[in-house]
Design a protein around this motif. Structure first.
Motif, PDB file in Angstrom:
ATOM      1  N   THR A 131       5.167 -12.386 -35.735  1.00 60.28           N
ATOM      2  CA  THR A 131       4.058 -12.531 -36.797  1.00 60.28           C
ATOM      3  C   THR A 131       3.189 -13.675 -36.464  1.00 60.28           C
ATOM      4  OG1 THR A 131       5.326 -11.815 -38.568  1.00 60.28           O
ATOM      5  CG2 THR A 131       3.456 -12.872 -39.196  1.00 60.28           C
ATOM      6  N   TYR A 132       1.756 -13.266 -36.388  1.00 63.20           N
ATOM      7  CA  TYR A 132       0.843 -14.149 -35.871  1.00 63.20           C
ATOM      8  C   TYR A 132      -0.178 -14.559 -37.082  1.00 63.20           C
ATOM      9  CZ  TYR A 132       2.038 -13.714 -31.053  1.00 63.20           C
ATOM     10  OH  TYR A 132       2.750 -13.864 -29.798  1.00 63.20           O
ATOM     11  N   TRP A 133      -0.156 -14.140 -38.235  1.00 62.39           N
ATOM     12  CA  TRP A 133      -0.972 -14.354 -39.207  1.00 62.39           C
ATOM     13  C   TRP A 133      -0.231 -13.652 -40.556  1.00 62.39           C
ATOM     14  CZ3 TRP A 133      -2.609 -10.717 -35.709  1.00 62.39           C
ATOM     15  CH2 TRP A 133      -2.693  -9.434 -36.093  1.00 62.39           C
ATOM     16  N   VAL A 134      -0.738 -14.565 -41.708  1.00 53.29           N
ATOM     17  CA  VAL A 134      -0.285 -14.050 -42.993  1.00 53.29           C
ATOM     18  C   VAL A 134      -1.542 -14.258 -43.952  1.00 53.29           C
ATOM     19  CG1 VAL A 134       2.189 -15.053 -43.008  1.00 53.29           C
ATOM     20  CG2 VAL A 134       0.091 -16.422 -43.506  1.00 53.29           C
ATOM     21  N   PRO A 135      -1.482 -13.347 -45.030  1.00 54.07           N
ATOM     22  CA  PRO A 135      -2.562 -13.426 -45.898  1.00 54.07           C
ATOM     23  C   PRO A 135      -2.564 -14.437 -46.882  1.00 54.07           C
ATOM     24  CG  PRO A 135      -1.135 -11.653 -46.647  1.00 54.07           C
ATOM     25  CD  PRO A 135      -0.586 -12.270 -45.153  1.00 54.07           C
ATOM     26  N   LEU A 136      -3.792 -14.885 -47.055  1.00 54.74           N
ATOM     27  CA  LEU A 136      -3.750 -16.051 -48.234  1.00 54.74           C
ATOM     28  C   LEU A 136      -4.470 -15.608 -49.386  1.00 54.74           C
ATOM     29  CD1 LEU A 136      -5.256 -19.504 -46.180  1.00 54.74           C
ATOM     30  CD2 LEU A 136      -3.088 -18.528 -46.454  1.00 54.74           C
ATOM     31  N   ARG A 137      -5.385 -14.730 -49.437  1.00 57.87           N
ATOM     32  CA  ARG A 137      -5.964 -14.297 -50.478  1.00 57.87           C
ATOM     33  C   ARG A 137      -6.578 -12.843 -49.875  1.00 57.87           C
ATOM     34  NH1 ARG A 137     -12.292 -15.499 -52.114  1.00 57.87           N
ATOM     35  NH2 ARG A 137     -12.632 -14.040 -50.323  1.00 57.87           N
ATOM     36  N   VAL A 138      -6.230 -11.798 -51.002  1.00 58.39           N
ATOM     37  CA  VAL A 138      -6.532 -10.401 -50.732  1.00 58.39           C
ATOM     38  C   VAL A 138      -7.604  -9.984 -51.872  1.00 58.39           C
ATOM     39  CG1 VAL A 138      -4.282 -10.207 -49.839  1.00 58.39           C
ATOM     40  CG2 VAL A 138      -4.745  -9.388 -52.289  1.00 58.39           C
ATOM     41  N   ASN A 139      -8.008  -8.612 -51.256  1.00 57.85           N
ATOM     42  CA  ASN A 139      -9.064  -8.133 -52.390  1.00 57.85           C
ATOM     43  C   ASN A 139      -8.772  -6.691 -52.184  1.00 57.85           C
ATOM     44  OD1 ASN A 139     -11.331  -9.987 -53.358  1.00 57.85           O
ATOM     45  ND2 ASN A 139     -11.290 -10.603 -51.339  1.00 57.85           N
ATOM     46  N   LEU A 140      -9.028  -6.035 -53.472  1.00 57.26           N
ATOM     47  CA  LEU A 140      -9.347  -4.338 -53.505  1.00 57.26           C
ATOM     48  C   LEU A 140     -10.685  -3.940 -53.298  1.00 57.26           C
ATOM     49  CD1 LEU A 140      -7.353  -2.260 -54.349  1.00 57.26           C
ATOM     50  CD2 LEU A 140      -7.975  -2.557 -56.766  1.00 57.26           C
ATOM     51  N   LYS A 141     -10.633  -2.939 -52.261  1.00 56.51           N
ATOM     52  CA  LYS A 141     -11.870  -2.606 -51.940  1.00 56.51           C
ATOM     53  C   LYS A 141     -12.285  -1.209 -52.703  1.00 56.51           C
ATOM     54  CE  LYS A 141     -13.705  -4.992 -48.485  1.00 56.51           C
ATOM     55  NZ  LYS A 141     -14.069  -4.450 -47.408  1.00 56.51           N
ATOM     56  N   SER A 142     -11.349  -0.403 -53.160  1.00 59.58           N
ATOM     57  CA  SER A 142     -11.351   0.901 -53.770  1.00 59.58           C
ATOM     58  C   SER A 142     -11.572   0.675 -55.252  1.00 59.58           C
ATOM     59  CB  SER A 142     -10.148   1.820 -53.606  1.00 59.58           C
ATOM     60  OG  SER A 142      -9.886   1.989 -52.389  1.00 59.58           O
ATOM     61  N   LEU A 143     -12.913   0.240 -55.548  1.00 55.56           N
ATOM     62  CA  LEU A 143     -13.479   0.028 -57.119  1.00 55.56           C
ATOM     63  C   LEU A 143     -14.735   0.479 -57.008  1.00 55.56           C
ATOM     64  CD1 LEU A 143     -11.762  -3.937 -57.560  1.00 55.56           C
ATOM     65  CD2 LEU A 143     -10.890  -1.274 -58.333  1.00 55.56           C
ATOM     66  N   VAL A 144     -15.141   0.778 -58.366  1.00 53.48           N
ATOM     67  CA  VAL A 144     -16.457   0.921 -58.716  1.00 53.48           C
ATOM     68  C   VAL A 144     -16.764   0.225 -60.046  1.00 53.48           C
ATOM     69  CG1 VAL A 144     -18.073   2.741 -59.848  1.00 53.48           C
ATOM     70  CG2 VAL A 144     -16.545   3.280 -57.719  1.00 53.48           C
ATOM     71  N   TRP A 145     -17.828  -0.486 -59.922  1.00 50.09           N
ATOM     72  CA  TRP A 145     -18.338  -1.050 -61.070  1.00 50.09           C
ATOM     73  C   TRP A 145     -19.402  -0.814 -61.810  1.00 50.09           C
ATOM     74  CZ3 TRP A 145     -15.901  -6.296 -61.591  1.00 50.09           C
ATOM     75  CH2 TRP A 145     -15.131  -6.558 -60.506  1.00 50.09           C
ATOM     76  N   SER A 146     -19.347  -0.906 -63.124  1.00 53.32           N
ATOM     77  CA  SER A 146     -20.530  -0.224 -63.867  1.00 53.32           C
ATOM     78  C   SER A 146     -20.570  -0.916 -65.232  1.00 53.32           C
ATOM     79  CB  SER A 146     -20.356   1.301 -64.227  1.00 53.32           C
ATOM     80  OG  SER A 146     -19.119   1.661 -64.904  1.00 53.32           O
ATOM     81  N   LYS A 147     -21.841  -0.840 -65.642  1.00 49.61           N
ATOM     82  CA  LYS A 147     -22.185  -1.624 -67.244  1.00 49.61           C
ATOM     83  C   LYS A 147     -21.565  -0.707 -68.215  1.00 49.61           C
ATOM     84  CE  LYS A 147     -26.747  -3.287 -65.627  1.00 49.61           C
ATOM     85  NZ  LYS A 147     -28.201  -2.912 -65.751  1.00 49.61           N
ATOM     86  N   ARG A 148     -20.838  -1.508 -69.017  1.00 51.51           N
ATOM     87  CA  ARG A 148     -19.959  -0.805 -70.134  1.00 51.51           C
ATOM     88  C   ARG A 148     -21.253   0.146 -71.027  1.00 51.51           C
ATOM     89  NH1 ARG A 148     -14.830  -2.388 -70.620  1.00 51.51           N
ATOM     90  NH2 ARG A 148     -14.295  -4.362 -69.512  1.00 51.51           N
ATOM     91  N   ALA A 149     -22.249  -0.332 -71.086  1.00 54.88           N
ATOM     92  CA  ALA A 149     -23.240   0.280 -72.046  1.00 54.88           C
ATOM     93  C   ALA A 149     -23.943   1.537 -71.152  1.00 54.88           C
ATOM     94  CB  ALA A 149     -24.220  -0.763 -72.458  1.00 54.88           C
ATOM     95  N   THR A 150     -23.400   1.878 -69.916  1.00 53.30           N
ATOM     96  CA  THR A 150     -24.201   2.923 -69.553  1.00 53.30           C
ATOM     97  C   THR A 150     -23.843   3.984 -70.057  1.00 53.30           C
ATOM     98  OG1 THR A 150     -23.978   1.810 -67.234  1.00 53.30           O
ATOM     99  CG2 THR A 150     -24.134   4.092 -67.098  1.00 53.30           C
ATOM    100  N   PRO A 151     -24.929   4.738 -70.410  1.00 49.90           N
ATOM    101  CA  PRO A 151     -24.820   6.288 -70.993  1.00 49.90           C
ATOM    102  C   PRO A 151     -24.021   7.233 -69.913  1.00 49.90           C
ATOM    103  CG  PRO A 151     -27.139   5.914 -70.392  1.00 49.90           C
ATOM    104  CD  PRO A 151     -26.236   4.784 -70.091  1.00 49.90           C
ATOM    105  N   PRO A 152     -23.522   8.359 -70.501  1.00 52.89           N
ATOM    106  CA  PRO A 152     -22.769   9.316 -69.920  1.00 52.89           C
ATOM    107  C   PRO A 152     -23.733   9.797 -68.891  1.00 52.89           C
ATOM    108  CG  PRO A 152     -22.124   9.580 -72.022  1.00 52.89           C
ATOM    109  CD  PRO A 152     -23.318   8.623 -72.072  1.00 52.89           C
ATOM    110  N   GLY A 153     -23.081  10.373 -67.751  1.00 54.90           N
ATOM    111  CA  GLY A 153     -24.315  11.272 -66.732  1.00 54.90           C
ATOM    112  C   GLY A 153     -23.791  10.622 -65.339  1.00 54.90           C
ATOM    113  N   PRO A 154     -24.480  11.225 -64.372  1.00 51.49           N
ATOM    114  CA  PRO A 154     -24.190  11.076 -62.884  1.00 51.49           C
ATOM    115  C   PRO A 154     -24.678   9.489 -62.679  1.00 51.49           C
ATOM    116  CG  PRO A 154     -25.507  13.065 -63.049  1.00 51.49           C
ATOM    117  CD  PRO A 154     -25.496  12.597 -64.383  1.00 51.49           C
ATOM    118  N   PRO A 155     -23.812   8.926 -61.510  1.00 54.61           N
ATOM    119  CA  PRO A 155     -24.178   7.701 -61.026  1.00 54.61           C
ATOM    120  C   PRO A 155     -25.524   7.454 -60.691  1.00 54.61           C
ATOM    121  CG  PRO A 155     -21.603   8.252 -60.675  1.00 54.61           C
ATOM    122  CD  PRO A 155     -22.406   9.262 -61.091  1.00 54.61           C
ATOM    123  N   ASN A 156     -26.209   6.418 -60.940  1.00 57.87           N
ATOM    124  CA  ASN A 156     -27.408   6.159 -59.890  1.00 57.87           C
ATOM    125  C   ASN A 156     -26.848   4.799 -59.197  1.00 57.87           C
ATOM    126  OD1 ASN A 156     -29.700   5.554 -58.814  1.00 57.87           O
ATOM    127  ND2 ASN A 156     -30.706   4.698 -60.831  1.00 57.87           N
TER     128      ASN A 156
END
Length: 440
Positions: A131-156
């Protein structure tokens, strides 16, 4: 006379040793460890605070140097023969090259205790798998962020591709996530590790064309704005002390959804973050139902570059429970790190709790960021190709780009070679969440 000369020489050596260690006979040896990493600003300050907490408990001195031009800085230091003791990198491809060239020290068993896959695949070098390295911090890439107040409909979709020396990666994140959810972990792994033909395999082409279809028609002005705007957004004139605001915070008026990793929440502190919703990206990507619980991840991994034993000790400390807790306490909520086997979201941090759940419980499989697995020359070509395709998503353009990428892939064959001989890019880049790697 000869005995006296020997005694004088021994005394001089002891004095020199005392000066180097900062101690004296019978006293503690205070050691210095230089750490090079990617975090600046508030992120860098939080990490420095965590290092100071660790230093106070041991007496060793930890010096952190943060830079946004991490690869360039490290290459320059290596060429000058003055590397840091510890480097924190997010690219398995780069780390593999450094290990193949004899620039990395194998981690001691104690330092490698938290070598969790898919962040820490082992390497076969000099006839030994270590082993030559270990993770200190990780991140999740498979995410989508949106405004809670966004009306229904296709994403812009909010899209901004600029990022200093590494512009283009917000686009490659899209391609990688789409390919993973359409073709699954096995095909994804063969592609990321250089065993899949970019031009002839339909999975790669389909990922590019799906991305273009999801974004939809875009005006010349919109395309130019996306190519020149930082993924962090633009400065907020109402808050001059806060250098950036995220794409959903007003940088791109009218956009409703952003495909971005968990780290992006640092741009949405306090009430701004509470106004956002975070969801798995699978429901947006036209993937297969069988792969909806597969997630792409990235990480910041610590590697040791010198023989300084205090560097190995520091890696062990940073991944320990106390090291993690100190880092979490030092960081504001929007900068609090996630860890590979457990996270530390505080009560009331709904966004943190959701992301932690995806990382540690809800996912079937976690796969490491494909472009960060690729050798740097192929990764950089991928970045450039995505920028070109974003400007001109015609089939003929895609044919040319995929042909060029396949030429790069076939030339390097995914096998870095250095002083330690040929080293195959690790292929164990997908794993169940929370799994423990093989001992070094």
């Amino acid at each position: 006379m000869r005995g006296r000369a020997v005694r004088v020489l021994v005394a001089a050596c002891l004095l020199a040793l005392a000066a180097l260690t900062g101690g004296c006979a019978g006293g503690p040896a205070h050691r210095t460890v230089v750490v090079l990493g990617p975090w600046t600003g508030a992120e860098g300050a939080a990490f420095e605070d965590a290092l100071q907490r660790l230093s106070a408990g041991r007496g060793d001195r930890y010096v952190y140097k943060g830079t946004r031009s991490l690869r360039e800085t490290l290459v320059a230091q290596l060429e000058a023969g003055a590397p840091p003791d510890v480097a924190i990198l997010n690219s398995i491809g780069e780390l593999t090259e450094y290990a193949a060239d004899g620039k990395l020290e194998p981690l001691s068993p104690r330092a490698a205790e938290r070598a969790y896959p898919p962040w820490s695949p082992t390497l076969m070098l000099d006839g030994r798998r270590r082993t030559y390295w270990v993770p200190l911090r990780v991140n999740l890439k498979s995410l989508v962020w949106s405004k809670r107040a966004t009306p229904p409909g296709p994403p812009n979709w909010c899209v901004a591709m600029a990022a200093q020396a590494t512009s283009g990666w917000p686009g490659t994140d899209w391609i990688e996530d789409i390919l993973l959810h359409q073709a699954g972990p096995d095909t994804y792994t063969r592609w990321a590790t250089g065993r899949l033909d970019w031009y002839r395999d339909p999975a790669v082409r389909r990922a590019f064309t799906t991305w273009a279809q999801l974004l939809g028609p875009r005006s010349t002005r919109s395309v130019e704005q996306s190519l020149t705007m930082s993924y962090e957004g633009t400065p907020d004139p109402a808050h001059p002390d806060d250098p950036r605001r995220g794409l959903l915070g007003g940088s791109l008026p009218g956009c409703t959804h952003e495909h971005q990793g968990s780290f992006i929440r640092y741009l949405y502190p306090g009430a701004a973050g509470e106004a956002l919703r975070v969801e798995p990206s699978a429901r947006y990507l036209r993937g297969q139902a069988a792969y909806k619980d597969t997630y792409e991840v990235s990480g910041d991994m610590a590697a040791v570059l010198t023989h300084n034993p205090a560097a190995q000790d520091l890696v062990k400390l940073l991944t320990s429970e106390s090291g993690r807790a100190g880092w979490s306490r030092a960081a504001p909520e929007e900068l609090r790190p996630f860890f590979p086997d457990a996270s530390d979201p505080q009560p009331g941090d709904a966004t943190g709790q959701a992301i932690a759940s995806y990382l540690t419980r809800d996912a079937d499989t976690l796969c490491f960021d494909a472009s960060d697995v690729m050798p740097p020359v192929l990764r950089d070509a991928f970045y450039r190709a995505v920028l070109t395709y974003f400007q001109d998503p015609r089939p003929g353009t895609l044919d040319t780009l995929l042909s060029q990428l396949e030429t790069v892939r076939s030339e390097i064959a995914g096998t870095p070679s250095g002083r330690s001989g040929p080293v195959r890019v690790p292929d164990d880049i997908c794993a169940p969440p929370g799994s423990q790697g093989d001992p070094p």
